[in-house]
Design an enzyme around this catalytic site. Structure first.
Site, PDB file in Angstrom:
ATOM      1  CG  MET A  27      17.580   7.362  16.229  1.00 45.82           C
ATOM      2  SD  MET A  27      16.357   7.605  17.741  1.00 45.82           S
ATOM      3  CE  MET A  27      15.727   6.749  17.244  1.00 45.82           C
ATOM      4  CG  HIS A  31      16.474  -1.673   9.942  1.00 42.97           C
ATOM      5  ND1 HIS A  31      15.314  -0.832   8.353  1.00 42.97           N
ATOM      6  CD2 HIS A  31      15.464  -1.251  11.381  1.00 42.97           C
ATOM      7  CE1 HIS A  31      14.458  -0.391   9.583  1.00 42.97           C
ATOM      8  NE2 HIS A  31      14.673  -0.370  11.090  1.00 42.97           N
ATOM      9  CG  HIS A  34      18.114   2.042   8.850  1.00 40.06           C
ATOM     10  ND1 HIS A  34      17.672   1.856   9.887  1.00 40.06           N
ATOM     11  CD2 HIS A  34      17.572   3.139  10.320  1.00 40.06           C
ATOM     12  CE1 HIS A  34      17.751   1.938  11.018  1.00 40.06           C
ATOM     13  NE2 HIS A  34      16.900   2.453  11.239  1.00 40.06           N
ATOM     14  CD  GLN A  58      14.286  11.610  18.237  1.00 36.37           C
ATOM     15  OE1 GLN A  58      14.779  11.712  17.566  1.00 36.37           O
ATOM     16  NE2 GLN A  58      13.622  10.469  16.704  1.00 36.37           N
ATOM     17  N   GLY A 144      11.760   7.675   5.888  1.00 40.35           N
ATOM     18  CA  GLY A 144      11.244   6.309   5.624  1.00 40.35           C
ATOM     19  C   GLY A 144       9.634   6.920   5.500  1.00 40.35           C
ATOM     20  CD  GLN A 145       4.401   7.300   4.149  1.00 39.43           C
ATOM     21  OE1 GLN A 145       4.780   7.903   3.595  1.00 39.43           O
ATOM     22  NE2 GLN A 145       3.142   6.946   4.971  1.00 39.43           N
ATOM     23  CG  ASP A 147       9.270   6.598  11.764  1.00 39.13           C
ATOM     24  OD1 ASP A 147       8.743   5.907  12.467  1.00 39.13           O
ATOM     25  OD2 ASP A 147      10.245   5.999  10.875  1.00 39.13           O
ATOM     26  CB  VAL A 173      11.883  -2.081   3.814  1.00 34.58           C
ATOM     27  CG1 VAL A 173      12.872  -3.375   3.811  1.00 34.58           C
ATOM     28  CG2 VAL A 173      12.648  -0.681   3.088  1.00 34.58           C
ATOM     29  CB  SER A 182      10.691  -1.216  13.532  1.00 28.98           C
ATOM     30  OG  SER A 182      10.841  -0.430  14.817  1.00 28.98           O
TER      31      SER A 182
HETATM   32  P1  AMP Z   1      15.351   5.353  12.947  1.00 28.26           P
HETATM   33  O1  AMP Z   1      16.785   4.616  13.150  1.00 28.26           O
HETATM   34  O2  AMP Z   1      14.073   4.436  13.215  1.00 28.26           O
HETATM   35  O3  AMP Z   1      14.707   7.009  13.224  1.00 28.26           O
HETATM   36  O4  AMP Z   1      15.245   5.436  11.391  1.00 28.26           O
HETATM   37  C1  AMP Z   1      15.898   6.364  10.758  1.00 28.26           C
HETATM   38  C2  AMP Z   1      15.122   6.297   8.809  1.00 28.26           C
HETATM   39  O5  AMP Z   1      14.944   5.278   8.599  1.00 28.26           O
HETATM   40  C3  AMP Z   1      14.168   6.981   9.605  1.00 28.26           C
HETATM   41  O6  AMP Z   1      13.589   7.995   8.222  1.00 28.26           O
HETATM   42  C4  AMP Z   1      12.661   6.307   9.185  1.00 28.26           C
HETATM   43  O7  AMP Z   1      11.385   6.448   8.611  1.00 28.26           O
HETATM   44  C5  AMP Z   1      14.152   5.173   7.871  1.00 28.26           C
HETATM   45  N1  AMP Z   1      12.867   3.768   8.193  1.00 28.26           N
HETATM   46  C6  AMP Z   1      12.703   3.297   9.404  1.00 28.26           C
HETATM   47  N2  AMP Z   1      12.151   1.638   9.123  1.00 28.26           N
HETATM   48  C7  AMP Z   1      11.746   2.016   7.758  1.00 28.26           C
HETATM   49  C8  AMP Z   1      11.467   1.047   6.877  1.00 28.26           C
HETATM   50  N3  AMP Z   1      11.075  -0.405   7.587  1.00 28.26           N
HETATM   51  N4  AMP Z   1      11.643   0.885   5.900  1.00 28.26           N
HETATM   52  C9  AMP Z   1      11.923   2.381   5.503  1.00 28.26           C
HETATM   53  N5  AMP Z   1      11.976   3.578   5.736  1.00 28.26           N
HETATM   54  C10 AMP Z   1      12.316   3.021   7.478  1.00 28.26           C
END
Ligand code: AMP
Length: 279
Positions: A27, A31, A34, A58, A144-145, A147, A173, A182
């Site tokens: 999204m 960071h 990602h 979502q 990412g784990q 989520d 991470v 996040s």
């Molecule tokens: P998002 O942009 O928050 O939807 O995240 C996109 C992807 O990055 C998802 O698969 C998340 O689980 C992963 N992600 C977000 N934060 C982290 C993190 N701190 N460590 C690893 N993966 C992450």
């Protein structure tokens, strides 16, 4: 790096990529978390595609869709630097044209925890991820784990609908102090960021107790609850000790367990987790 915002252009660009394709759905407001997925995708695949799409379906009506942080130009330069081949940045009208009327319900694994506190969330996630898989047609997709339940939901979606994509789950991470990175951390004040470290601390203590032989899941939930209650302003949504694949709550920790929690710190909702495995 090709940046495309229509489905037609994404399909054309994808068709020109040879070999295996790794895909990282995001999204945006990128960071190191990602970027760790992007690097893993590069290690395992010939080319990498990333999507940046703040998926409205979502978010519940009372959630942070309108204030979700965005920084498209910065994201694109990070991805260019990382050597990504394709970035898909559709707008909501491209993904959900007038008349769009399908949604995917992944069933029991999507019901508890995040599913219980965020009604409709996983249906929005599963539907958009299925669409993105159909558009990008990746060989492997990287999640990412962080989520953890999302990983379980996507794995079930791919299995149940025979989607020809391999799901790869990547480690969380964290910053140097242990806070899981996040995009939503940008909502936290300095003092809230410090206080949020209690989440990771509580999971670490739980892990320590399990390593020392504790097997009772209720004892572990209570231990985490006690630690989190030290901050009177934390509002705990859940503390869970569950099977990592089905998300069913455990009585005893035998083989492996996903210990996960969600806490509201001020106006920001944070999640974190750890998986423990019997040595
Ligand atoms: P998002 O942009 O928050 O939807 O995240 C996109 C992807 O990055 C998802 O698969 C998340 O689980 C992963 N992600 C977000 N934060 C982290 C993190 N701190 N460590 C690893 N993966 C992450």
């Amino acid at each position: 790096m090709q940046i495309v915002s229509t489905i037609a252009a994404a399909r054309e660009t994808r068709a020109r990529l040879d070999g295996t394709l790794g895909f990282v759905p995001t999204m945006g407001f990128l960071h190191e978390g990602h970027l760790s997925l992007v690097r893993r995708a590069q290690e395992e695949c010939d080319a990498v595609a990333v999507s940046i799409f703040v998926n409205p379906t979502q978010f519940a009506p009372d959630e942070d869709l309108n204030r979700y942080p965005r920084a498209l130009e910065r994201d694109l330069s990070l991805l260019r630097e990382a050597g990504v081949s394709l970035v898909f940045t559709p707008d909501a009208g491209e993904i959900y044209p007038p008349g769009f009327d399908t949604s995917i319900d992944v069933g029991e694994v999507s019901r508890p925890l995040e599913g219980a506190f965020r009604p409709g969330h996983f249906s929005g996630v599963a539907t958009v991820v299925a669409k993105l898989f159909n558009i990008i047609q990746p060989t492997k997709a990287f999640f990412g784990q962080k989520d953890a339940q999302q990983c379980a939901v996507i794995s079930k979606l791919v299995t149940d609908l025979n989607i020809p994509v391999e799901v790869v789950v990547c480690d969380i991470v964290r910053n140097e102090k242990g806070l899981a990175l996040s995009s939503r951390n940008s909502y936290l004040s300095k003092s809230e960021q410090e206080r949020a470290l209690l989440l990771h601390d509580s999971l670490g203590k739980a892990e320590g107790h399990i390593a020392a032989g504790e097997r009772n899941a209720s004892t572990i939930r209570a231990l985490i609850g006690d630690i989190l209650s030290k901050d009177a302003d934390f509002c705990v949504d859940y503390i869970s000790v569950a099977d990592p694949h089905t998300l069913t709550e455990l009585e005893n920790i035998d083989d492996e367990a996903l210990i996960s929690l969600a806490v509201r710190v001020g106006a920001t909702r944070l999640i974190d987790n750890v998986v423990v495995r019997k040595k």
